[in-house]
Design a protein around this motif. Structure first.
Motif, PDB file in Angstrom:
ATOM      1  N   GLY A 161       0.707  -1.333  -0.035  1.00  0.00           N
ATOM      2  CA  GLY A 161       0.001   0.078   0.103  1.00  0.00           C
ATOM      3  C   GLY A 161       0.854   1.403   0.025  1.00  0.00           C
ATOM      4  O   GLY A 161       0.360   2.323  -0.783  1.00  0.00           O
ATOM      5  N   ASN A 162       1.888   1.488   0.596  1.00  0.00           N
ATOM      6  CA  ASN A 162       2.976   2.414   0.853  1.00  0.00           C
ATOM      7  C   ASN A 162       3.495   2.894  -0.695  1.00  0.00           C
ATOM      8  O   ASN A 162       3.590   3.694  -1.114  1.00  0.00           O
ATOM      9  CB  ASN A 162       4.060   2.063   1.729  1.00  0.00           C
ATOM     10  CG  ASN A 162       4.622   3.380   2.139  1.00  0.00           C
ATOM     11  OD1 ASN A 162       5.694   3.501   1.968  1.00  0.00           O
ATOM     12  ND2 ASN A 162       3.995   4.494   2.576  1.00  0.00           N
ATOM     13  N   ILE A 163       3.585   1.759  -1.329  1.00  0.00           N
ATOM     14  CA  ILE A 163       4.021   1.693  -2.598  1.00  0.00           C
ATOM     15  C   ILE A 163       2.922   2.071  -3.623  1.00  0.00           C
ATOM     16  O   ILE A 163       2.925   3.219  -4.579  1.00  0.00           O
ATOM     17  CB  ILE A 163       4.731   0.534  -3.341  1.00  0.00           C
ATOM     18  CG1 ILE A 163       6.197   0.064  -2.452  1.00  0.00           C
ATOM     19  CG2 ILE A 163       4.984   0.315  -4.750  1.00  0.00           C
ATOM     20  CD1 ILE A 163       6.761  -1.252  -2.479  1.00  0.00           C
ATOM     21  N   GLY A 164       1.773   1.614  -3.411  1.00  0.00           N
ATOM     22  CA  GLY A 164       0.672   1.655  -4.497  1.00  0.00           C
ATOM     23  C   GLY A 164       0.010   2.830  -4.437  1.00  0.00           C
ATOM     24  O   GLY A 164      -0.319   3.335  -5.566  1.00  0.00           O
ATOM     25  N   ASN A 165       0.070   3.401  -3.400  1.00  0.00           N
ATOM     26  CA  ASN A 165      -0.605   5.043  -3.388  1.00  0.00           C
ATOM     27  C   ASN A 165       0.293   5.945  -3.942  1.00  0.00           C
ATOM     28  O   ASN A 165      -0.139   7.102  -4.349  1.00  0.00           O
ATOM     29  CB  ASN A 165      -1.041   5.225  -2.051  1.00  0.00           C
ATOM     30  CG  ASN A 165       0.172   5.582  -0.997  1.00  0.00           C
ATOM     31  OD1 ASN A 165       1.248   5.866  -1.391  1.00  0.00           O
ATOM     32  ND2 ASN A 165      -0.063   5.811   0.146  1.00  0.00           N
ATOM     33  N   ALA A 166       1.429   5.491  -4.248  1.00  0.00           N
ATOM     34  CA  ALA A 166       2.424   6.284  -5.003  1.00  0.00           C
ATOM     35  C   ALA A 166       2.551   7.836  -4.452  1.00  0.00           C
ATOM     36  O   ALA A 166       2.697   8.832  -5.307  1.00  0.00           O
ATOM     37  CB  ALA A 166       1.645   6.638  -6.602  1.00  0.00           C
ATOM     38  N   GLN A 190      12.002   1.490  -9.159  1.00  0.00           N
ATOM     39  CA  GLN A 190      12.244   2.863  -9.866  1.00  0.00           C
ATOM     40  C   GLN A 190      11.610   3.140 -10.985  1.00  0.00           C
ATOM     41  O   GLN A 190      11.374   4.422 -11.343  1.00  0.00           O
ATOM     42  CB  GLN A 190      13.750   3.225  -9.842  1.00  0.00           C
ATOM     43  CG  GLN A 190      14.199   2.574 -11.392  1.00  0.00           C
ATOM     44  CD  GLN A 190      15.710   2.701 -11.431  1.00  0.00           C
ATOM     45  OE1 GLN A 190      16.677   2.527 -10.591  1.00  0.00           O
ATOM     46  NE2 GLN A 190      16.176   2.787 -12.566  1.00  0.00           N
ATOM     47  N   ASP A 191      11.165   2.209 -11.998  1.00  0.00           N
ATOM     48  CA  ASP A 191      10.165   2.447 -12.958  1.00  0.00           C
ATOM     49  C   ASP A 191       8.563   2.517 -12.866  1.00  0.00           C
ATOM     50  O   ASP A 191       7.970   2.570 -13.546  1.00  0.00           O
ATOM     51  CB  ASP A 191      10.658   1.309 -14.160  1.00  0.00           C
ATOM     52  CG  ASP A 191      11.981   1.309 -14.491  1.00  0.00           C
ATOM     53  OD1 ASP A 191      12.626   2.498 -14.388  1.00  0.00           O
ATOM     54  OD2 ASP A 191      12.527   0.363 -15.022  1.00  0.00           O
ATOM     55  N   TYR A 192       8.336   2.052 -11.722  1.00  0.00           N
ATOM     56  CA  TYR A 192       6.882   1.904 -11.127  1.00  0.00           C
ATOM     57  C   TYR A 192       6.231   3.318 -11.183  1.00  0.00           C
ATOM     58  O   TYR A 192       5.116   3.613 -11.620  1.00  0.00           O
ATOM     59  CB  TYR A 192       6.794   1.125  -9.901  1.00  0.00           C
ATOM     60  CG  TYR A 192       5.248   1.042  -9.346  1.00  0.00           C
ATOM     61  CD1 TYR A 192       4.362   0.073 -10.010  1.00  0.00           C
ATOM     62  CD2 TYR A 192       4.965   1.922  -8.449  1.00  0.00           C
ATOM     63  CE1 TYR A 192       3.282   0.021  -9.422  1.00  0.00           C
ATOM     64  CE2 TYR A 192       3.539   1.891  -7.933  1.00  0.00           C
ATOM     65  CZ  TYR A 192       2.632   0.884  -8.683  1.00  0.00           C
ATOM     66  OH  TYR A 192       1.522   0.945  -7.937  1.00  0.00           O
ATOM     67  N   PHE A 193       6.853   4.152 -10.654  1.00  0.00           N
ATOM     68  CA  PHE A 193       6.586   5.662 -10.312  1.00  0.00           C
ATOM     69  C   PHE A 193       6.744   6.498 -11.634  1.00  0.00           C
ATOM     70  O   PHE A 193       8.084   6.513 -12.034  1.00  0.00           O
ATOM     71  CB  PHE A 193       7.082   6.452  -9.321  1.00  0.00           C
ATOM     72  CG  PHE A 193       7.149   5.620  -7.943  1.00  0.00           C
ATOM     73  CD1 PHE A 193       5.866   5.636  -7.233  1.00  0.00           C
ATOM     74  CD2 PHE A 193       7.886   4.689  -7.518  1.00  0.00           C
ATOM     75  CE1 PHE A 193       5.760   4.709  -6.052  1.00  0.00           C
ATOM     76  CE2 PHE A 193       8.130   4.142  -6.330  1.00  0.00           C
ATOM     77  CZ  PHE A 193       6.841   4.116  -5.699  1.00  0.00           C
ATOM     78  N   ILE A 194       5.708   6.981 -12.278  1.00  0.00           N
ATOM     79  CA  ILE A 194       5.693   7.853 -13.711  1.00  0.00           C
ATOM     80  C   ILE A 194       5.623   9.185 -13.210  1.00  0.00           C
ATOM     81  O   ILE A 194       6.535  10.116 -13.930  1.00  0.00           O
ATOM     82  CB  ILE A 194       4.735   7.364 -14.572  1.00  0.00           C
ATOM     83  CG1 ILE A 194       5.102   5.848 -15.024  1.00  0.00           C
ATOM     84  CG2 ILE A 194       4.740   8.090 -15.827  1.00  0.00           C
ATOM     85  CD1 ILE A 194       3.897   5.126 -15.904  1.00  0.00           C
ATOM     86  N   ASP A 195       4.839   9.755 -12.423  1.00  0.00           N
ATOM     87  CA  ASP A 195       4.400  11.176 -12.133  1.00  0.00           C
ATOM     88  C   ASP A 195       3.693  11.099 -11.081  1.00  0.00           C
ATOM     89  O   ASP A 195       3.372  10.110 -10.470  1.00  0.00           O
ATOM     90  CB  ASP A 195       3.630  11.844 -13.573  1.00  0.00           C
ATOM     91  CG  ASP A 195       3.865  13.164 -13.564  1.00  0.00           C
ATOM     92  OD1 ASP A 195       4.243  13.923 -12.410  1.00  0.00           O
ATOM     93  OD2 ASP A 195       3.381  13.982 -14.574  1.00  0.00           O
ATOM     94  N   TYR A 196       3.403  12.340 -10.570  1.00  0.00           N
ATOM     95  CA  TYR A 196       2.383  12.553  -9.372  1.00  0.00           C
ATOM     96  C   TYR A 196       1.385  11.835  -9.426  1.00  0.00           C
ATOM     97  O   TYR A 196       0.492  11.908 -10.192  1.00  0.00           O
ATOM     98  CB  TYR A 196       2.180  13.879  -8.866  1.00  0.00           C
ATOM     99  CG  TYR A 196       1.437  13.963  -7.960  1.00  0.00           C
ATOM    100  CD1 TYR A 196       1.947  13.888  -6.406  1.00  0.00           C
ATOM    101  CD2 TYR A 196       0.007  14.507  -7.705  1.00  0.00           C
ATOM    102  CE1 TYR A 196       1.357  14.408  -5.211  1.00  0.00           C
ATOM    103  CE2 TYR A 196      -0.620  14.578  -6.657  1.00  0.00           C
ATOM    104  CZ  TYR A 196       0.121  14.452  -5.270  1.00  0.00           C
ATOM    105  OH  TYR A 196      -0.678  14.542  -4.249  1.00  0.00           O
TER     106      TYR A 196
END
Length: 480
Positions: free
Chosen positions: A298-303, A334-340
């Motif tokens: 969840g801490n990752i998934g909520n971005a 590191q490639d999971y997050f794209i933008d806010y």
């Protein structure tokens, strides 16, 4: 239908609004008003309750914030609230300790403190432990009494432990919980809103593919805020907290594999043993109530750009295993997050597990969190440094920050200034200059952009100083 124990009473709910929090259920549906609503965001602890659940054949008690917990999370568990502690006209020993030590003044926060003390007493290894007590109470805010008498009450309760009604009925409670142990997908459905609770990854993949617009619910410590703070309705949710495959922690020769629905409390031992700095950060990750409930997935998934775990995981080269239907793929974090708030996750795809590489003997890993409060606070800047050094030269560098950009992000220019350079303070200074090219942080109520950049540079200096002068104390510890 879901089933749970409200202390010893079996409750079955089928048509309850799945957006109902445990706090609302207690106060509005069961008339149990001892549990208080303070902040409705998991910060004050006035709503603390205790949940008992089976781990194998044993009963485990944990605190959680009832204002952030949807009732669906109670399926197959026991809910204990402050009204349940008094037995046969006698106060429970933790309640009596609060009375004896004058630990309550206005009384609004008292039920939450009492429940945290109850769980502390149940989980205490032996006698009173100041560090364990501070950790147990860090998520409970008192505005008028002061903490000294409450800590004295904790010492009295833990040093003078006495068997209580919960100990006497433990075998009976275990039998009751085994009788209502989930064996198939459960559902809460009030007609226009529903929550499904699958038991396997395969079931989750099938249900999510069929309902791609449903919101995934794990700990709910972030998702529940949409209901309690923004007053939105969540028409469809899928609760993943009953999927045993997604709550496993396995250590292989190459990786630590953490199920995405594993509570942060259960991630602690494996991560702290491998990376002590990760363990130190988890001690300061929100409160114990939140860590008992919130998940690494969840801490990752909520971005969130200020989530505490992603910078550390990125610096360590972690990967996420994503699942959609019968298809799985592995992606560097590191490639999971794209933008806010934008990620590489496709519609109907979910995080199944997180893969963290095992530590290497030639590596240096340091992590730092800077916030206005030591405990239970959001980071202004979170930094992680992974360095490999051979023959006095930096051969690999992975530097990641949270709070410095719209996403948790690596510092490419800083890394380039470190790699193939001698492991010296002078190299660190050049890398600090390069950091200014990596980030243009924002100013907000937590920190100005100038402060954030300076702090980020100083944390890199701190990392080098700790290695060059290991006897120099540069850390703030939780307990003096």
């Amino acid at each position: 239908m879901i089933q749970f124990l409200l202390n010893r009473e079996l409750r079955s709910e089928q048509t309850l609004d799945p957006n109902t929090t445990v706090l609302q259920y207690l106060r509005e549906h069961r008339g149990k008003t001892g549990t208080k609503e303070g902040c409705a965001s998991g910060d004050c602890g006035a709503c603390t309750v205790v949940v008992g659940e089976l781990v194998g054949d044993k009963l485990r008690y944990r605190t959680l914030n009832s204002c952030l917990t949807f009732v669906s999370a109670l399926h197959g568990k026991q809910l204990i609230v402050v009204e349940d502690l008094k037995d046969k006209g006698q106060l429970h020993s933790v309640q009596q300790a609060m009375v004896d030590c004058h630990g309550s003044q206005c009384g609004f926060c008292t039920p939450g403190f009492v429940m945290s003390l109850f769980a502390l007493q149940k989980n205490a290894v032996s006698e009173y432990d100041p560090a364990q007590t501070h950790e147990a109470l860090a998520g409970n805010l008192c505005r008028c009494t002061g903490y000294r008498p409450i800590l004295e009450a904790a010492e009295q309760a833990c040093d003078g432990q006495q068997p209580d009604q919960f100990d006497a009925r433990e075998a009976e409670t275990i039998a009751q919980l085994k009788a209502i142990e989930p064996h198939q997908t459960a559902e809460l459905n009030n007609g226009d809103k529903r929550c499904l609770s699958p038991l396997t990854v395969a079931d989750l993949a099938e249900i999510y593919s069929a309902n791609p617009d449903a919101r995934l619910l794990a700990g709910g410590t972030d998702l529940a805020l949409e209901v309690t703070q923004f007053h939105r309705e969540l028409p469809a949710m899928i609760y993943v907290g009953h999927i045993a495959e997604m709550k496993k922690v396995e250590v292989t020769d190459s990786h630590i594999e953490l199920g995405a629905a594993t509570p942060l409390t259960d991630c602690y031992e494996a991560l702290a043993n491998e990376y002590p700095d990760f363990g130190e950060l988890l001690h300061r990750f929100a409160s114990l109530q939140i860590r008992n409930q919130g998940t690494l997935g969840g801490n990752i998934g909520n971005a969130s750009p200020i989530g505490d775990s992603p910078p550390l995981l990125i610096a360590l080269g972690a990967q996420v295993l994503l699942r959609k239907g019968e298809r799985s793929r592995t992606l560097p974090l590191q490639d999971y997050f794209i933008d806010y708030k934008v990620t590489a996750r496709e519609q109907g795809e979910f995080i199944e597990k997180i893969l963290v590489p095992r530590a290497r003997p030639d590596q240096i890993f340091r992590a730092y969190k800077v916030s206005k409060r030591l405990d239970d606070d959001i980071s202004a800047v979170c930094a992680a440094f992974y360095l490999r050094v051979a023959n006095g030269q930096i051969t690999e560098a992975r530097v990641a920050f949270g709070g410095m950009a719209a996403i948790p992000k690596r510092a490419a220019a800083c890394e380039a200034a470190l790699v193939s350079e001698p492991f010296t303070i002078e190299t660190a200074e050049r890398a600090c200059e390069a950091l200014a090219n990596d980030f243009t942080p924002l100013s907000d109520f937590r920190a100005s952009r100038e402060y954030r950049l300076l702090v980020a540079q100083n944390l890199l200096r701190k990392c080098f100083l700790e290695q060059h002068a290991p006897t120099t104390e540069t850390r703030v510890t939780s307990y003096a």
